[in-house]
Design a protein around this motif. Structure first.
Motif, mmCIF file in Angstrom:
data_model
loop_
_atom_site.group_PDB
_atom_site.id
_atom_site.type_symbol
_atom_site.label_atom_id
_atom_site.label_comp_id
_atom_site.label_asym_id
_atom_site.label_seq_id
_atom_site.Cartn_x
_atom_site.Cartn_y
_atom_site.Cartn_z
ATOM 1 N N VAL A 167 -1.529 0.075 -11.505
ATOM 2 C CA VAL A 167 -0.521 1.138 -11.551
ATOM 3 C C VAL A 167 -0.836 2.099 -12.696
ATOM 4 C CG1 VAL A 167 1.936 1.655 -11.793
ATOM 5 C CG2 VAL A 167 1.210 -0.425 -10.595
ATOM 6 N N PHE A 168 -1.138 1.532 -13.866
ATOM 7 C CA PHE A 168 -1.501 2.369 -15.021
ATOM 8 C C PHE A 168 -2.788 3.153 -14.744
ATOM 9 C CE2 PHE A 168 0.948 -1.055 -17.267
ATOM 10 C CZ PHE A 168 1.974 -0.248 -17.734
ATOM 11 N N VAL A 169 -3.765 2.467 -14.128
ATOM 12 C CA VAL A 169 -5.042 3.135 -13.812
ATOM 13 C C VAL A 169 -4.812 4.315 -12.885
ATOM 14 C CG1 VAL A 169 -7.247 2.882 -12.602
ATOM 15 C CG2 VAL A 169 -6.488 1.107 -14.171
ATOM 16 N N SER A 173 -5.864 7.899 -14.169
ATOM 17 C CA SER A 173 -6.922 8.599 -13.434
ATOM 18 C C SER A 173 -6.438 9.971 -12.983
ATOM 19 C CB SER A 173 -7.349 7.781 -12.214
ATOM 20 O OG SER A 173 -7.902 6.550 -12.605
ATOM 21 N N LEU A 174 -5.170 10.047 -12.629
ATOM 22 C CA LEU A 174 -4.564 11.332 -12.258
ATOM 23 C C LEU A 174 -4.576 12.285 -13.451
ATOM 24 C CD1 LEU A 174 -2.911 12.944 -10.091
ATOM 25 C CD2 LEU A 174 -0.862 11.932 -11.106
ATOM 26 N N LYS A 180 -6.562 12.226 -6.822
ATOM 27 C CA LYS A 180 -5.373 12.416 -5.994
ATOM 28 C C LYS A 180 -4.564 11.127 -5.876
ATOM 29 C CE LYS A 180 -7.319 16.144 -3.174
ATOM 30 N NZ LYS A 180 -7.680 16.593 -1.800
ATOM 31 N N LEU A 181 -3.258 11.266 -5.890
ATOM 32 C CA LEU A 181 -2.354 10.133 -5.722
ATOM 33 C C LEU A 181 -2.013 10.022 -4.244
ATOM 34 C CD1 LEU A 181 -0.841 8.025 -7.437
ATOM 35 C CD2 LEU A 181 1.109 9.575 -7.467
ATOM 36 N N THR A 182 -2.662 9.080 -3.550
ATOM 37 C CA THR A 182 -2.501 8.963 -2.101
ATOM 38 C C THR A 182 -1.550 7.820 -1.743
ATOM 39 O OG1 THR A 182 -4.381 7.449 -1.895
ATOM 40 C CG2 THR A 182 -4.848 9.808 -1.785
ATOM 41 N N ILE A 186 -0.958 3.951 -3.556
ATOM 42 C CA ILE A 186 0.386 3.453 -3.903
ATOM 43 C C ILE A 186 0.684 2.161 -3.158
ATOM 44 C CG2 ILE A 186 2.848 3.955 -3.790
ATOM 45 C CD1 ILE A 186 2.111 6.939 -4.100
ATOM 46 N N SER A 187 0.359 2.128 -1.864
ATOM 47 C CA SER A 187 0.605 0.927 -1.056
ATOM 48 C C SER A 187 -0.205 -0.263 -1.575
ATOM 49 C CB SER A 187 0.240 1.199 0.407
ATOM 50 O OG SER A 187 0.993 2.256 0.927
#
Length: 283
Positions: A167-169, A173-174, A180-182, A186-187
């Motif tokens: 989650v932190f990565v 990275s963002l 991109k946060l895809t 997230i899933s």
């Protein structure tokens, strides 16, 4: 008559002493055998990891190689708590354990690279901040938080909170790499955390929870995420994975040395076989 009774008592005492000796020997032998088995497993996994990173020995797609490395890393981390808990029971401090782990790893990799891949020792001075950050901010703080999380709560809680790292990565990275946060990312993070919770015993009430343990666990997750970020910086500059590991662990060992209380730690390790074996296995 008295002589007969005395001889019977001596025989009984002798039998009891022999039984106690056999029981003590069996217990110690069992502990040492389990330790050796754990060390053999870790050694095999280290060798496998070394071979995977050498393309001359192992031909496969990058995606498959990455997945396999992640699997091996997870298995190795699963054995870490065994060594940490036993070393803590021997009276060795958390920072001493951090120093021992990083030092043994650095020495082991130095020997391997000196024999097989000397060219991997080369780094550029302008990139040294990456290895310093990886060693101190990531490895030292991460290992310190993770080991304390195990001690303050349990191995199960520590493992669950450690794997908040993705989650932190994802968010780091963002921030740093504009990734991109895809929905897939997230899933994957949600599924990973749910899986850790289900296997840890948290829902059954079998794991002990403390605020201090939770904070250390979240700290370990964040520092583990920093390790991924610093490593990605190094990879983008063309460094081999083994070069990154070597110098990161080397700087971590140097940074943790002043806090390791070696005057108290070394006598404990060398006074008994078990602490020494656990130290080697952990490294």
């Amino acid at each position: 008559m008295l002589a007969t009774q005395c001889s019977k008592q001596k025989i009984k005492k002798s039998i009891i002493t022999k039984k106690q000796t056999i029981a003590l020997f069996s217990k110690n032998f069992s502990n040492i055998k389990n330790t050796l088995n754990a060390i053999e497993i870790c050694s095999f996994l280290w060798y496998t990891l070394f071979v995977i990173f050498d393309s001359r020995w192992f031909f496969m797609q990058k995606a498959v190689k990455g997945s396999l490395c992640a699997l091996i890393a997870g298995i190795v981390w699963g054995t870490m708590s065994i060594f940490v808990e036993n070393l803590k029971d021997s009276g060795i401090s958390t920072m001493a354990i951090v120093f021992l782990r990083t030092t043994i790893t650095a020495v082991f990799l130095t020997l391997c690279l000196a024999i097989f891949k000397r060219e991997l020792f080369k780094i550029r001075f302008r990139d040294i901040w990456i290895f310093l950050g990886n060693g101190i901010l990531s490895l030292v703080l991460f290992t310190f938080c993770y080991f304390n999380s195990i001690v303050k709560s349990s191995a199960a809680i520590a493992a669950v909170l450690l794997y908040t790292a993705p989650v932190f990565v994802m968010f780091l990275s963002l921030l740093f790499f504009k990734e991109k946060l895809t929905k897939t990312k997230i899933s994957a993070c949600v599924i990973a955390i749910i899986g850790c919770v289900l296997t840890s015993g948290l829902l059954d009430g079998k794991a002990s929870v403390s605020l201090e343990g939770i904070l250390f666990g979240l700290g370990s997750g964040f520092c583990y995420a920093l390790y991924s970020i610093f490593t990605l910086f190094a990879i983008k500059r063309g460094y081999n994975a083994l070069t990154i590991i070597l110098y990161s662990f080397l700087f971590a060992a140097i940074a943790s040395m002043p806090f390791a209380s070696l005057n108290n730690t070394l006598p404990v390790i060398f006074s008994n076989k078990e602490p020494l074996l656990y130290t080697i296995g952990m490294g």
